[in-house]
Design a protein around this motif. Structure first.
Motif, PDB file in Angstrom:
ATOM      1  N   GLN A  25      23.074 -24.681  -2.452  1.00 35.29           N
ATOM      2  CA  GLN A  25      24.261 -24.617  -3.295  1.00 35.29           C
ATOM      3  C   GLN A  25      24.910 -25.991  -3.287  1.00 35.29           C
ATOM      4  O   GLN A  25      24.987 -26.645  -2.245  1.00 35.29           O
ATOM      5  N   SER A  26      25.362 -26.436  -4.462  1.00 37.58           N
ATOM      6  CA  SER A  26      26.100 -27.698  -4.534  1.00 37.58           C
ATOM      7  C   SER A  26      27.338 -27.507  -5.391  1.00 37.58           C
ATOM      8  O   SER A  26      27.323 -26.755  -6.358  1.00 37.58           O
ATOM      9  N   LEU A  27      28.399 -28.197  -5.015  1.00 34.75           N
ATOM     10  CA  LEU A  27      29.613 -28.266  -5.814  1.00 34.75           C
ATOM     11  C   LEU A  27      29.732 -29.719  -6.252  1.00 34.75           C
ATOM     12  O   LEU A  27      29.708 -30.625  -5.421  1.00 34.75           O
ATOM     13  N   SER A  28      29.829 -29.946  -7.545  1.00 37.30           N
ATOM     14  CA  SER A  28      29.869 -31.305  -8.080  1.00 37.30           C
ATOM     15  C   SER A  28      30.951 -31.410  -9.139  1.00 37.30           C
ATOM     16  O   SER A  28      31.203 -30.452  -9.873  1.00 37.30           O
ATOM     17  N   LEU A  29      31.546 -32.578  -9.231  1.00 33.55           N
ATOM     18  CA  LEU A  29      32.583 -32.840 -10.220  1.00 33.55           C
ATOM     19  C   LEU A  29      31.969 -33.328 -11.529  1.00 33.55           C
ATOM     20  O   LEU A  29      30.801 -33.721 -11.574  1.00 33.55           O
ATOM     21  N   LYS A  30      32.780 -33.322 -12.573  1.00 34.82           N
ATOM     22  CA  LYS A  30      32.327 -33.758 -13.900  1.00 34.82           C
ATOM     23  C   LYS A  30      31.708 -35.157 -13.810  1.00 34.82           C
ATOM     24  O   LYS A  30      32.251 -36.053 -13.162  1.00 34.82           O
ATOM     25  N   GLY A  31      30.558 -35.313 -14.454  1.00 36.67           N
ATOM     26  CA  GLY A  31      29.881 -36.600 -14.487  1.00 36.67           C
ATOM     27  C   GLY A  31      28.909 -36.826 -13.348  1.00 36.67           C
ATOM     28  O   GLY A  31      28.144 -37.789 -13.370  1.00 36.67           O
ATOM     29  N   VAL A  32      28.931 -35.954 -12.325  1.00 42.98           N
ATOM     30  CA  VAL A  32      27.957 -36.101 -11.240  1.00 42.98           C
ATOM     31  C   VAL A  32      26.587 -35.757 -11.793  1.00 42.98           C
ATOM     32  O   VAL A  32      26.393 -34.731 -12.433  1.00 42.98           O
ATOM     33  N   LEU A  33      25.647 -36.667 -11.570  1.00 47.59           N
ATOM     34  CA  LEU A  33      24.274 -36.462 -11.985  1.00 47.59           C
ATOM     35  C   LEU A  33      23.417 -36.456 -10.720  1.00 47.59           C
ATOM     36  O   LEU A  33      23.459 -37.400  -9.940  1.00 47.59           O
ATOM     37  N   ARG A  34      22.690 -35.381 -10.520  1.00 49.30           N
ATOM     38  CA  ARG A  34      21.808 -35.228  -9.354  1.00 49.30           C
ATOM     39  C   ARG A  34      20.369 -35.201  -9.855  1.00 49.30           C
ATOM     40  O   ARG A  34      20.016 -34.369 -10.669  1.00 49.30           O
ATOM     41  N   GLY A  35      19.555 -36.111  -9.346  1.00 49.37           N
ATOM     42  CA  GLY A  35      18.146 -36.076  -9.708  1.00 49.37           C
ATOM     43  C   GLY A  35      17.661 -37.406 -10.240  1.00 49.37           C
ATOM     44  O   GLY A  35      18.423 -38.366 -10.321  1.00 49.37           O
ATOM     45  N   LEU A  36      16.464 -37.388 -10.542  1.00 51.61           N
ATOM     46  CA  LEU A  36      15.439 -36.359 -10.737  1.00 51.61           C
ATOM     47  C   LEU A  36      14.643 -36.219  -9.443  1.00 51.61           C
ATOM     48  O   LEU A  36      13.932 -37.151  -9.048  1.00 51.61           O
ATOM     49  N   HIS A  37      14.743 -35.089  -8.773  1.00 51.30           N
ATOM     50  CA  HIS A  37      14.183 -34.886  -7.447  1.00 51.30           C
ATOM     51  C   HIS A  37      12.914 -34.043  -7.471  1.00 51.30           C
ATOM     52  O   HIS A  37      12.778 -33.145  -8.290  1.00 51.30           O
ATOM     53  N   VAL A  72      26.833 -32.592 -14.559  1.00 50.49           N
ATOM     54  CA  VAL A  72      27.937 -31.644 -14.715  1.00 50.49           C
ATOM     55  C   VAL A  72      28.752 -31.998 -15.951  1.00 50.49           C
ATOM     56  O   VAL A  72      29.227 -33.127 -16.092  1.00 50.49           O
ATOM     57  N   LEU A  73      28.909 -31.025 -16.850  1.00 51.51           N
ATOM     58  CA  LEU A  73      29.640 -31.227 -18.102  1.00 51.51           C
ATOM     59  C   LEU A  73      31.076 -30.701 -18.033  1.00 51.51           C
ATOM     60  O   LEU A  73      31.918 -31.140 -18.816  1.00 51.51           O
ATOM     61  N   SER A  74      31.341 -29.762 -17.142  1.00 56.15           N
ATOM     62  CA  SER A  74      32.688 -29.197 -16.983  1.00 56.15           C
ATOM     63  C   SER A  74      33.440 -29.986 -15.910  1.00 56.15           C
ATOM     64  O   SER A  74      32.897 -30.923 -15.319  1.00 56.15           O
ATOM     65  N   GLU A  75      34.675 -29.617 -15.632  1.00 52.01           N
ATOM     66  CA  GLU A  75      35.466 -30.330 -14.613  1.00 52.01           C
ATOM     67  C   GLU A  75      34.801 -30.282 -13.240  1.00 52.01           C
ATOM     68  O   GLU A  75      34.922 -31.203 -12.448  1.00 52.01           O
ATOM     69  N   SER A  76      34.089 -29.196 -12.967  1.00 51.45           N
ATOM     70  CA  SER A  76      33.271 -29.075 -11.760  1.00 51.45           C
ATOM     71  C   SER A  76      32.237 -27.989 -12.021  1.00 51.45           C
ATOM     72  O   SER A  76      32.351 -27.225 -12.979  1.00 51.45           O
TER      73      SER A  76
END
Length: 190
Positions: A49-61, A121-125
């Motif tokens: 599980q991850s919680l990320s804020l708007k604009g956080v990009l994770r990857g490409l893993h 992430v496209l939303s606020e989080s």
């Protein structure tokens, strides 16, 4: 549960049956029996599980040695999720597809072993949950740059603003220089 094909072979969208009334709704989101009947893995060994804020990009893993299949859902918020086919023996090798996942739908994305995975992430989080078919294996962990020119992924940056990357993701390698999974050996039939 509905199993929906996507532009990439073996990547699937899953839409559980949702039963609702004025009180809310209920959905069976995982059943080993149902998954097996649909031809998907019925066993997962780890939940992340991850919680990320708007604009956080994770990857490409992705992982070498102990590849992971992933069952991904945006539990809260809205993400744009990307899968890249790294299977050199696939007709989709080097191709990618993107998918909107949101708390507004009970939808999962199945990404099998042999794919790189990432999201923005496209939303606020966004709170993202995913099950994996193999345990985390730090020695096999790899990352391809999110903005690799060969892959030319069309991230929805107009919906994001500024991108935020981890140090590991900033150091991702190019697709052309990536350490890719080996081609599976052919099974001999005698």
């Amino acid at each position: 549960m509905q199993l929906i094909d996507t532009p990439l072979n073996d990547v699937k969208r899953l839409l559980p049956d949702v039963y609702g009334d004025e009180r809310g709704w209920f959905a069976e989101t995982f059943s080993q029996r149902t998954f097996t009947q649909l031809g998907l893995p019925g066993q997962f060994v780890q939940d992340n599980q991850s919680l990320s804020l708007k604009g956080v990009l994770r990857g490409l893993h992705y992982q070498l040695g102990r590849p992971q299949g992933k069952l991904v859902r945006a539990f809260t918020g809205h993400i744009w999720d990307v899968a890249v086919d790294l299977r050199r023996d696939s007709t989709d090798f080097g191709k990618w597809a993107g998918f909107h996942l949101s708390e507004d739908t009970v939808e999962y994305l199945w990404i099998p072993e042999g794919f790189a995975h990432g999201f923005v992430v496209l939303s606020e989080s966004a709170n993202v949950l995913y099950k994996t078919t193999n345990f985390y294996f730090p020695e096999g962990e790899r990352c391809i740059r999110w903005d690799d020119p060969t892959l030319a992924i069309e991230w929805p940056l107009d919906l994001v603003g500024k991108i935020s990357l981890s140090g590991k993701d900033q150091r991702g390698t190019s697709f052309l220089h990536a350490d890719l999974p080996p081609v599976p050996e052919a099974v001999s039939r005698r």
